[in-house]
Design an enzyme around this catalytic site. Structure first.
Site, PDB file in Angstrom:
ATOM      1  N   GLY A 124       0.820  -1.210   0.000  1.00 41.44           N
ATOM      2  CA  GLY A 124       0.000   0.000   0.000  1.00 41.44           C
ATOM      3  C   GLY A 124       0.849   1.253   0.000  1.00 41.44           C
ATOM      4  O   GLY A 124       2.000   1.251  -0.458  1.00 41.44           O
ATOM      5  N   GLY A 180       1.928   2.446   5.363  1.00 37.20           N
ATOM      6  CA  GLY A 180       3.058   1.556   5.640  1.00 37.20           C
ATOM      7  C   GLY A 180       3.736   1.912   6.953  1.00 37.20           C
ATOM      8  O   GLY A 180       4.099   1.043   7.753  1.00 37.20           O
ATOM      9  N   GLU A 186       5.598  -3.313   0.937  1.00 37.91           N
ATOM     10  CA  GLU A 186       5.625  -3.108  -0.521  1.00 37.91           C
ATOM     11  C   GLU A 186       4.911  -1.790  -0.781  1.00 37.91           C
ATOM     12  O   GLU A 186       3.676  -1.734  -0.758  1.00 37.91           O
ATOM     13  CB  GLU A 186       4.898  -4.262  -1.233  1.00 37.91           C
ATOM     14  N   CYS A 202       1.768   0.473  -9.224  1.00 36.39           N
ATOM     15  CA  CYS A 202       2.894   0.975  -8.409  1.00 36.39           C
ATOM     16  C   CYS A 202       4.195   1.053  -9.202  1.00 36.39           C
ATOM     17  O   CYS A 202       5.049   1.876  -8.908  1.00 36.39           O
ATOM     18  CB  CYS A 202       3.080   0.085  -7.193  1.00 36.39           C
TER      19      CYS A 202
HETATM   20  P1  NAD Z   1      -3.447   2.194   1.255  1.00 42.66           P
HETATM   21  O1  NAD Z   1      -2.162   2.321   1.985  1.00 42.66           O
HETATM   22  O2  NAD Z   1      -4.444   3.272   1.395  1.00 42.66           O
HETATM   23  O3  NAD Z   1      -4.211   0.837   1.682  1.00 42.66           O
HETATM   24  C1  NAD Z   1      -3.605  -0.428   1.634  1.00 42.66           C
HETATM   25  C2  NAD Z   1      -4.293  -1.379   2.611  1.00 42.66           C
HETATM   26  O4  NAD Z   1      -4.092  -0.890   3.933  1.00 42.66           O
HETATM   27  C3  NAD Z   1      -5.798  -1.526   2.429  1.00 42.66           C
HETATM   28  O5  NAD Z   1      -6.156  -2.893   2.573  1.00 42.66           O
HETATM   29  C4  NAD Z   1      -6.371  -0.706   3.574  1.00 42.66           C
HETATM   30  O6  NAD Z   1      -7.599  -1.200   4.052  1.00 42.66           O
HETATM   31  C5  NAD Z   1      -5.314  -0.862   4.640  1.00 42.66           C
HETATM   32  N1  NAD Z   1      -5.279   0.266   5.603  1.00 42.66           N
HETATM   33  C6  NAD Z   1      -5.722   1.524   5.410  1.00 42.66           C
HETATM   34  N2  NAD Z   1      -5.477   2.275   6.520  1.00 42.66           N
HETATM   35  C7  NAD Z   1      -4.860   1.460   7.406  1.00 42.66           C
HETATM   36  C8  NAD Z   1      -4.348   1.651   8.728  1.00 42.66           C
HETATM   37  N3  NAD Z   1      -4.411   2.822   9.336  1.00 42.66           N
HETATM   38  N4  NAD Z   1      -3.761   0.588   9.327  1.00 42.66           N
HETATM   39  C9  NAD Z   1      -3.672  -0.601   8.701  1.00 42.66           C
HETATM   40  N5  NAD Z   1      -4.137  -0.832   7.464  1.00 42.66           N
HETATM   41  C10 NAD Z   1      -4.732   0.171   6.817  1.00 42.66           C
HETATM   42  O7  NAD Z   1      -3.036   1.965  -0.277  1.00 42.66           O
HETATM   43  P2  NAD Z   1      -3.932   1.839  -1.583  1.00 42.66           P
HETATM   44  O8  NAD Z   1      -4.591   3.117  -1.906  1.00 42.66           O
HETATM   45  O9  NAD Z   1      -4.794   0.622  -1.501  1.00 42.66           O
HETATM   46  O10 NAD Z   1      -2.783   1.510  -2.674  1.00 42.66           O
HETATM   47  C11 NAD Z   1      -2.081   2.497  -3.354  1.00 42.66           C
HETATM   48  C12 NAD Z   1      -0.641   2.586  -2.918  1.00 42.66           C
HETATM   49  O11 NAD Z   1      -0.066   1.296  -2.847  1.00 42.66           O
HETATM   50  C13 NAD Z   1       0.212   3.358  -3.899  1.00 42.66           C
HETATM   51  O12 NAD Z   1       1.110   4.172  -3.211  1.00 42.66           O
HETATM   52  C14 NAD Z   1       0.972   2.262  -4.648  1.00 42.66           C
HETATM   53  O13 NAD Z   1       2.184   2.683  -5.213  1.00 42.66           O
HETATM   54  C15 NAD Z   1       1.164   1.257  -3.582  1.00 42.66           C
HETATM   55  N6  NAD Z   1       1.330  -0.066  -4.140  1.00 42.66           N
HETATM   56  C16 NAD Z   1       2.509  -0.711  -3.981  1.00 42.66           C
HETATM   57  C17 NAD Z   1       2.680  -1.952  -4.547  1.00 42.66           C
HETATM   58  C18 NAD Z   1       3.962  -2.722  -4.420  1.00 42.66           C
HETATM   59  O14 NAD Z   1       3.971  -3.887  -4.802  1.00 42.66           O
HETATM   60  N7  NAD Z   1       5.020  -2.158  -3.919  1.00 42.66           N
HETATM   61  C19 NAD Z   1       1.633  -2.540  -5.250  1.00 42.66           C
HETATM   62  C20 NAD Z   1       0.444  -1.852  -5.371  1.00 42.66           C
HETATM   63  C21 NAD Z   1       0.292  -0.620  -4.810  1.00 42.66           C
END
Ligand code: NAD
Length: 462
Positions: free
Chosen positions: A190, A195, A212, A246
């Site tokens: 995420g 993270g 990630e 990403c």
């Molecule tokens: P996000 O960080 O908003 O959410 C990711 C996950 O975290 C979701 O399941 C969400 O429910 C959970 N979450 C949200 N708030 C939380 C909290 N406070 N505590 C614990 N968990 C929580 O990310 P997103 O919008 O789903 O994804 C987009 C981001 O992810 C972009 O920055 C993208 O670059 C990155 N990404 C990275 C990869 C990789 O492989 N490195 C792959 C895909 C996306």
């Protein structure tokens, strides 16, 4: 498996783990086969769910989600036995007679939190590695892709061993609650912001983790390359998934002598792939939600004031857009775009391009189109990113033999193939000795003679 409505009883999963059920090779391979059956038998349902979430086409879902995952399972099943084998090491004379080896042990109960943008892949690819390594797992898909989240929850419940694997659905509050539990490993995909929060939660229980994350992935295009092929590959990689990838190229750095031709070829490629009106293309996805639509629309209007006329809020549609003449200090260059806007910056010397990249955070990927081996070597050496792909796009992440992960702000830890198996297992060293001989030399009291012999042994036989 349910402790209350949403949070699973981790203790029950741990009981399954402690009973040794998941350690067995046949259990691991049966779960991987079952996961493959789910992906194959429910291929259409999965494609429909992903389409319902953000209008991603069935072809893209096959390429980047189900097809990729089936390949990852095949690769894992082919190598699993050899990955599980203890690795013998040769030991120095002073430990002999004896034998040294290390095994790869599962952590126990792991938690996988996925992002929405590859809603199947980002939950199930880590799950493949976790199961292969012999763990129990809790999977939390993203609430932003609710149709896919539900499908994963139903599917895994039907196909996999419920004593060992469960899915938790829900948003931020559920996620936070889940992280209060003590897991043996956390795998998070995420944003950087969340993270960080996940890392705080992990620190409370000293839980090891993989992050990630995202970032701004650059793509350098040198002159004297086939600009038509480069343009087609860049456009494909950028606008796949509606730019919500990403590792998609966040911006292009093009040599000033190649700029006009590259731009012309990229515009032609967009028209060729998505037609004159990409909104009507069945292959062009939508932005995931209103928040991200508004964020991207603002970036677009800030860059091209008339750009807002081409968007559609009702459909959450942003057209594939190339932004020419962007400068590194412009607003669009200050954070990850994560949408179908592609800034293009021209440079005169490769050093300039490397300087621009070096001023930002470490991204997940770097792309380079160049036929000069010296330039290729220089760019790889003088940059710091999770991965590099030379003369193509994205495939560094889909090749099962290559570890995939970030560095610095784009995260840490890797997975896919053997790297995933290693991530979800820890190395356990075993030294097996015999009772005899048992010389007095190692035990106190240490006389001067003993000490000098010990020094000799440590210097020459250790
Ligand atoms: P996000 O960080 O908003 O959410 C990711 C996950 O975290 C979701 O399941 C969400 O429910 C959970 N979450 C949200 N708030 C939380 C909290 N406070 N505590 C614990 N968990 C929580 O990310 P997103 O919008 O789903 O994804 C987009 C981001 O992810 C972009 O920055 C993208 O670059 C990155 N990404 C990275 C990869 C990789 O492989 N490195 C792959 C895909 C996306």
């Amino acid at each position: 498996m349910q402790k209350n409505q949403a949070i699973p009883d981790v203790a029950l999963l741990r009981e399954t783990f402690d009973r040794g059920i998941t350690h067995d090779f046949f259990w691991r391979s049966s779960q991987l086969h079952a996961l493959k059956s789910f992906l194959i038998e429910c291929e259409k349902d999965i494609a429909d769910a992903v389409y319902a979430d953000f209008r991603k086409s069935a072809a893209e879902t096959l390429l980047t989600e189900t097809g990729y995952l089936c390949g990852e399972i095949r690769h894992t099943l082919k190598h699993l036995k050899s990955w599980m084998k203890p690795q013998r090491v040769s030991i120095p004379l002073i430990y002999k007679p004896g034998r040294g080896y290390y095994t790869r042990e599962p952590y126990g109960v792991v938690c996988i939190i996925g992002a929405w943008n590859y809603p199947v892949n980002l939950c199930l690819a880590p799950l493949i590695s976790a199961l292969a390594a012999g763990n129990c797992a809790v999977v939390k898909p993203s609430e932003l892709a609710p149709n896919t989240s539900k499908l994963i929850a139903d599917g895994l419940r039907r196909y996999l061993d419920q004593r060992a694997i469960c899915v938790v659905e829900g948003g931020v509050e559920i996620s936070k609650k889940l992280l209060e539990e003590r897991f043996d490993y956390l795998f998070f995909t995420g944003s950087q912001k969340i993270g960080r929060e996940v890392m705080y939660a992990a620190a409370k229980h000293l839980t090891p983790l993989t992050l990630e994350l995202g970032g701004k992935c650059p793509c350098i295009v040198e002159e004297n390359v086939d600009l038509n092929v480069a343009a087609r590959r860049i456009v494909w990689a950028k606008f796949l998934n509606g730019g919500q990838t990403c590792i998609s190229p966040d911006y292009v750095l093009v040599h000033k002598h190649a700029e006009d031709e590259l731009l012309r070829n990229m515009r032609e490629a967009i028209a060729h792939f998505y037609g004159d009106d990409p909104k009507k293309s069945p292959d062009y996805p939508r932005i995931i939600n209103e928040h991200h639509f508004r964020r991207l629309e603002k970036l677009l209007v800030d860059s091209i004031p008339s750009g807002g006329n081409t968007t559609d809020q009702h459909e959450q549609y942003i057209p594939p857009t190339i932004l020419q003449g962007v400068r590194p200090e412009d607003k669009i260059m200050q954070s990850e775009i994560f949408g179908p806007l592609l800034p293009v910056i021209s440079y005169g010397d490769i050093r300039e391009a490397l300087d621009i990249i070096g001023k930002g955070d470490n991204p997940l990927a770097l792309y380079l189109f160049s036929s000069d081996p010296k330039v290729q070597q220089r760019v790889v050496r003088q940059s710091k990113t999770g991965g590099v792909c030379i003369n193509d796009m994205l495939f560094q992440a889909s090749c099962h033999m290559l570890p995939f992960g970030g560095i610095g702000n784009s995260g840490f830890g890797t997975y896919h193939g053997r790297a995933g198996f290693n991530t979800f297992s820890f190395q356990r060293s075993v030294l097996k000795r015999s009772f005899y001989p048992d010389p007095d030399l190692r035990y106190p009291p240490y006389s001067r003679v003993k000490l000098s012999i010990l020094k000799h042994l440590i210097t020459y036989f250790h």
